[in-house]
Design a protein around this motif. Structure first.
Motif, PDB file in Angstrom:
ATOM      1  N   GLY A   1      92.637  67.831 161.852  1.00  0.00           N
ATOM      2  CA  GLY A   1      93.407  69.081 161.832  1.00  0.00           C
ATOM      3  C   GLY A   1      92.644  70.178 161.110  1.00  0.00           C
ATOM      4  O   GLY A   1      92.590  71.329 161.559  1.00  0.00           O
ATOM      5  N   CYS A   2      92.015  69.800 160.008  1.00  0.00           N
ATOM      6  CA  CYS A   2      91.275  70.757 159.197  1.00  0.00           C
ATOM      7  C   CYS A   2      90.057  71.284 159.954  1.00  0.00           C
ATOM      8  O   CYS A   2      89.824  72.490 160.018  1.00  0.00           O
ATOM      9  N   VAL A   3      89.296  70.371 160.557  1.00  0.00           N
ATOM     10  CA  VAL A   3      88.099  70.784 161.299  1.00  0.00           C
ATOM     11  C   VAL A   3      88.483  71.717 162.455  1.00  0.00           C
ATOM     12  O   VAL A   3      87.882  72.778 162.640  1.00  0.00           O
ATOM     13  N   LEU A   4      89.507  71.337 163.205  1.00  0.00           N
ATOM     14  CA  LEU A   4      89.952  72.196 164.314  1.00  0.00           C
ATOM     15  C   LEU A   4      90.404  73.559 163.785  1.00  0.00           C
ATOM     16  O   LEU A   4      90.069  74.594 164.354  1.00  0.00           O
TER      17      LEU A   4
ATOM     18  N   ALA B   1      98.363  86.007 159.275  1.00  0.00           N
ATOM     19  CA  ALA B   1      99.423  86.094 158.257  1.00  0.00           C
ATOM     20  C   ALA B   1     100.625  85.245 158.671  1.00  0.00           C
ATOM     21  O   ALA B   1     101.227  84.563 157.844  1.00  0.00           O
ATOM     22  N   PHE B   2     100.960  85.265 159.962  1.00  0.00           N
ATOM     23  CA  PHE B   2     102.091  84.476 160.455  1.00  0.00           C
ATOM     24  C   PHE B   2     101.830  82.982 160.273  1.00  0.00           C
ATOM     25  O   PHE B   2     102.666  82.239 159.760  1.00  0.00           O
ATOM     26  N   PHE B   3     100.634  82.548 160.668  1.00  0.00           N
ATOM     27  CA  PHE B   3     100.259  81.132 160.513  1.00  0.00           C
ATOM     28  C   PHE B   3     100.303  80.716 159.051  1.00  0.00           C
ATOM     29  O   PHE B   3     100.642  79.580 158.725  1.00  0.00           O
ATOM     30  N   ARG B   4      99.940  81.654 158.174  1.00  0.00           N
ATOM     31  CA  ARG B   4      99.854  81.304 156.759  1.00  0.00           C
ATOM     32  C   ARG B   4     101.227  81.265 156.103  1.00  0.00           C
ATOM     33  O   ARG B   4     101.491  80.425 155.258  1.00  0.00           O
TER      34      ARG B   4
ATOM     35  N   ILE C   1      98.611  70.824 160.784  1.00  0.00           N
ATOM     36  CA  ILE C   1      97.545  71.108 159.814  1.00  0.00           C
ATOM     37  C   ILE C   1      96.595  72.159 160.364  1.00  0.00           C
ATOM     38  O   ILE C   1      96.178  73.088 159.667  1.00  0.00           O
ATOM     39  N   MET C   2      96.283  72.040 161.638  1.00  0.00           N
ATOM     40  CA  MET C   2      95.375  72.994 162.270  1.00  0.00           C
ATOM     41  C   MET C   2      95.905  74.429 162.130  1.00  0.00           C
ATOM     42  O   MET C   2      95.193  75.329 161.677  1.00  0.00           O
ATOM     43  N   VAL C   3      97.160  74.615 162.499  1.00  0.00           N
ATOM     44  CA  VAL C   3      97.735  75.963 162.455  1.00  0.00           C
ATOM     45  C   VAL C   3      97.769  76.480 161.014  1.00  0.00           C
ATOM     46  O   VAL C   3      97.410  77.621 160.728  1.00  0.00           O
ATOM     47  N   ASP C   4      98.161  75.605 160.098  1.00  0.00           N
ATOM     48  CA  ASP C   4      98.216  76.001 158.694  1.00  0.00           C
ATOM     49  C   ASP C   4      96.833  76.419 158.191  1.00  0.00           C
ATOM     50  O   ASP C   4      96.691  77.415 157.479  1.00  0.00           O
TER      51      ASP C   4
ATOM     52  N   LYS D   1      93.546  70.491 150.524  1.00  0.00           N
ATOM     53  CA  LYS D   1      94.917  70.913 150.796  1.00  0.00           C
ATOM     54  C   LYS D   1      95.510  70.115 151.961  1.00  0.00           C
ATOM     55  O   LYS D   1      96.667  69.690 151.922  1.00  0.00           O
ATOM     56  N   ALA D   2      94.689  69.902 152.988  1.00  0.00           N
ATOM     57  CA  ALA D   2      95.159  69.203 154.178  1.00  0.00           C
ATOM     58  C   ALA D   2      95.514  67.753 153.846  1.00  0.00           C
ATOM     59  O   ALA D   2      96.520  67.228 154.328  1.00  0.00           O
ATOM     60  N   VAL D   3      94.698  67.119 153.008  1.00  0.00           N
ATOM     61  CA  VAL D   3      94.973  65.722 152.658  1.00  0.00           C
ATOM     62  C   VAL D   3      96.286  65.633 151.888  1.00  0.00           C
ATOM     63  O   VAL D   3      97.148  64.791 152.171  1.00  0.00           O
ATOM     64  N   ARG D   4      96.465  66.532 150.912  1.00  0.00           N
ATOM     65  CA  ARG D   4      97.704  66.529 150.147  1.00  0.00           C
ATOM     66  C   ARG D   4      98.900  66.797 151.064  1.00  0.00           C
ATOM     67  O   ARG D   4      99.925  66.121 151.002  1.00  0.00           O
ATOM     68  N   GLY D   5      98.718  67.791 151.931  1.00  0.00           N
ATOM     69  CA  GLY D   5      99.817  68.190 152.810  1.00  0.00           C
ATOM     70  C   GLY D   5     100.162  67.125 153.836  1.00  0.00           C
ATOM     71  O   GLY D   5     101.330  66.968 154.212  1.00  0.00           O
TER      72      GLY D   5
END
Ligand SMILES: Nc1ncnc2c1ncn2[C@@H]1O[C@H](COP(=O)(O)OP(=O)(O)O)[C@@H](O)[C@H]1O
Ligand SMILES: [Mg+2]
Lengths: 267, 265
Positions: B84-87, B118-121, B147-150, B207-211
């Motif tokens: 998710g993070c890489v994408l 901003a919306f994604f965030r 995760i990707m979108v975030d 962040k992605a791992v925690r999330g």
């Protein structure tokens, strides 16, 4: 055959056509007139030193030659192109033929000297193979290395640009300009941020390169001695016009000094 | 030399104007109301802490029986976060270019790109997970997309800022010789912004791992599902094993990320 004989030789035409012709150039910033109907002609292969007091409009004139600043009125012909009439597309193509050296060398500090030089090829090409020396085709790499060798830095090719001294950085910027294969060189105080000795080396280098390659050079420097030594012709700008124009050999420092006022220059 | 004698008395405080005064009173009143509204009471806390104590008591010793299954889920969780993070980072990069001052091709495109980032965030990743669970069904794929979108929202903003902050000189030098926009971006901007890109990317992964643990709670795959099941079955000693495993994974990722950061920057 007869026709060919009747026509003058191509190189002869080139030698007779000025590399630069400026007629009636005007520029004002607001109410302040900077250039007031300036005329100037430069023969191909000449190294011209442009002098003038601080704020006289030297940088403005130099930038105007490639239309980084737009003139208000007047004609400029540079390398056979009517610069003032160029549309955006042709203007881009034209700019590629003119090498510019600024006071700030504007290198990418985190990249190697060689990659920075390679970037000059973007005047002719685009794409990933122009971004980094590691990706570049062998011919471009070799040319970039040759350009570095011309400025005496072949042994620093893989060193990061931010680890170089001020003088070395300016040399790399000049090598990048050579990579562009320019036909005309403009240099705006290339020695300004350097110590006097490195500054002189840069002026010497630019002059030699221009002579070796038969390029026309217009250089601004605020150091009187260097200006006289590394040019063929000295042109003085005051009150928006050229008010002094003589061969550098005959230049009398006492007459030139008035053009260097308003600036604390070292000599 | 003598001290100047004070000719006038100086007030200790500025006199608040009426509006400031009213707003302050309202804010305080709202705070008091908030306390009463969340049902936090001394008596409840008195009851709660012993209860928490008894849960903790039942968690130890952790039950290691389901450890192989837990480790497998943990691996999936990490892989979900990684993919998710890489994408997200890959997609954040072009979006950041469109959103960056001086690089965006058009002001309208810039505003659109900024709005999207901003919306994604601002929409929390848990909400994205709920949406994607509905869209693509239960399982890690939904988690990957959340995760990707975030991360597009997170990294897009920092990538754009990093590119706006670089020294403009090299860009201008290349523009003056007629280089293309992509030439400017990849030869002058990206090399300068690279340290910042790397820092943002590593932080995104942490962040992605925690999330990603939380995402499992809503059915988006990974260890969170195991945790929810364990709690639902009052299987607190298995839950303890899961929590410790998650803790170790997060610490490990942060350690590795710190090492990488130190080496590269
Ligand atoms: N973009 C601009 N807007 C307004 N004034 C300018 C601008 N650029 C230059 N000037 C003014 O024009 C004058 C000539 O500047 P410049 O060509 O840089 O002088 P020089 O290079 O001879 O020192 C200066 O007074 C400067 O303040
Ligand atoms: Mg100047």
């Amino acid at each position: 055959m007869a026709l060919a004989l009747a026509l003058p030789d191509e190189s002869l035409i080139e030698a007779l056509t000025p590399a630069l012709r400026i007629q009636g150039l005007r520029k004002a910033f607001g109410a302040r007139t900077i250039l007031d109907g300036l005329d100037l002609e430069v023969e191909p292969g000449t190294a011209v030193a442009l002098i003038g007091a601080n704020g006289a409009g030297k940088s403005t004139l130099l930038r105007m030659l490639v239309r980084l600043i737009e003139p208000d009125a007047g004609q400029m012909t540079l390398l056979g192109e009517a610069v003032t009439e160029l549309a955006p597309g042709p203007l881009r193509t034209f700019r590629r033929r003119v090498g510019i050296v600024f006071q700030r060398h504007n290198l990418v500090g985190r990249l190697s000297a060689l990659s920075n030089v390679l970037h000059g090829v973007q005047a002719r090409k685009s794409g990933p193979r122009t971004w980094l020396q590691a990706l570049a085709p062998a011919a471009d790499r070799a040319e970039a290395l040759a350009c570095l060798a011309e400025v005496g830095l072949a042994d620093r090719a893989l060193q990061r640009a931010d680890s170089l001294s001020g003088g070395q950085s300016q040399r790399v910027a000049i090598a990048r300009m050579l990579m562009q294969r320019p036909e005309f060189i403009l240099a705006d105080e290339p020695d300004a941020s350097l110590d006097p000795r490195s500054g002189e080396e840069i002026m010497d280098l630019l002059y030699r390169l221009a002579k070796d390659k038969g390029l026309t050079l217009i250089v601004i420097s605020h150091r009187l001695e260097h200006t006289i030594r590394y040019s063929d012709r000295i042109v003085g700008l005051a009150d928006g016009r050229i008010t002094l124009d003589r061969p550098s050999r005959q230049a009398d420092p006492r007459h030139l000094r008035q053009f260097f006022t308003g600036r604390d220059h070292e000599e | 030399m003598s001290l100047p004698s004070p000719a006038v008395a100086v007030p200790r405080w500025d006199r608040p104007n009426a509006l400031t005064f009213i707003l302050t009173v309202l804010a305080l009143a709202f705070l008091v109301w908030s306390f009463s509204n969340v049902g936090l009471s001394w008596e409840r806390m008195q009851r709660g802490f012993p209860a928490l104590g008894s849960i903790l008591d039942r968690m130890f010793p952790p039950d290691l029986e389901r450890l192989p299954q837990i480790l497998r889920s943990l691996l999936i969780t990490f892989q979900m976060a990684l993919v998710g993070c890489v994408l997200g980072l890959i997609l954040a990069f072009p979006l950041a270019i469109l959103a960056a001052d001086g690089l965006s091709p058009h002001p309208v495109i810039k505003q659109l790109a900024r709005g999207l980032i901003a919306f994604f965030r601002t929409v929390p990743d848990l909400v994205w997970a709920l949406l994607f669970v509905i869209a693509v069904g239960l399982g890690p794929a939904a988690g990957v997309m959340a995760i990707m979108v975030d991360k597009i929202g997170f990294a897009g903003r920092f990538f754009a800022e990093a590119m706006e902050e670089v020294d403009k000189g090299p860009q201008e030098a290349l523009a003056a010789i007629g280089a293309t926009r992509s030439g400017l971006i990849f030869s002058a901007v990206v090399p300068q912004a690279l340290p910042s890109f790397i820092a943002t990317s590593l932080f995104s992964l942490e962040k992605a791992v925690r999330g990603s643990v939380i995402l499992g709670l809503v059915g988006a795959g990974g260890i969170g599902v195991e945790l929810k099941v364990a709690f639902d079955l009052f299987d607190y000693d298995t839950a303890a094993t899961i929590i410790i495993a998650v803790f170790l994974l997060v610490v490990l990722v942060e350690q590795v990320s710190n090492r990488v950061r130190k080496r590269l920057l």
